[in-house]
Write a protein that holds these residues in place. Structure first.
Motif: not given
Length: 170
Positions: A149-164
């Motif tokens: 069983v495996q999850s889908g991918a989670v991804a996050i951008g590098r650096g200090s800025r967030s999409i929020t």
């Protein structure tokens, strides 16, 4: 030629949003390779990580259509060079007394973890990139992988800025 695209989609945390987003991809005949959803640091906002194989032009159209959906707050395509992506894999491997040591050596080599031990099998957990998880699976296949069983991918951008943060700037 198709390309792999990773989309980070911020949505309102409301019933039916996932269905509308998935339906948009289905209407465009895109097969979603991976889809994960979870709350963000703001409980009223969820984040979807969607991975699809598609040409660049059609994916641009999907992004535009996603942005038009009610409850979609922000869509960002993550660049593989500027983001970190991980998946979770759990597998049950046949590992009786005679084979257990060999299986555990492979688990250690891949920095995975045994999370359950039974007389005839072990359950192994690993977190990492898709190539790492595929290599672990190949290494353990000769011992007999009885369940996976495996999850889908989670991804996050590098650096200090967030999409929020980018959402607040709108």
């Amino acid at each position: 030629m198709t390309n792999r695209h990773t989309l980070a989609v911020l949505v309102e945390n409301k019933p039916g949003v996932l269905t509308r987003v998935a339906a948009l991809f289905a209407r465009r005949a895109f097969n979603i390779k991976s889809l994960t959803v979870g709350e963000t640091e703001h409980p009223e906002i969820s984040r979807m990580t969607i991975i699809v194989d598609a040409d660049s032009a059609p994916i641009e159209q999907v992004v535009k259509q996603l942005n038009k959906l009610i409850n979609v707050l922000k869509v960002v395509e993550l660049d593989p060079e500027d983001s970190v992506e991980r998946r979770l894999l759990m597998m049950k491997v046949q590992a009786d007394e005679t084979r257990r040591t060999s299986v555990l050596q492979i688990v250690d080599l891949f920095r995975a973890h045994v999370v359950d031990v039974q007389p005839e099998s072990v359950v192994i957990e690993s977190i990492g990139s898709l190539p790492k998880l595929e290599a672990l699976l190949r290494a353990l296949e000769p011992y007999g992988v009885t369940e996976l069983v495996q999850s889908g991918a989670v991804a996050i951008g590098r650096g200090s800025r967030s999409i929020t943060d980018q959402l607040k700037e709108k």
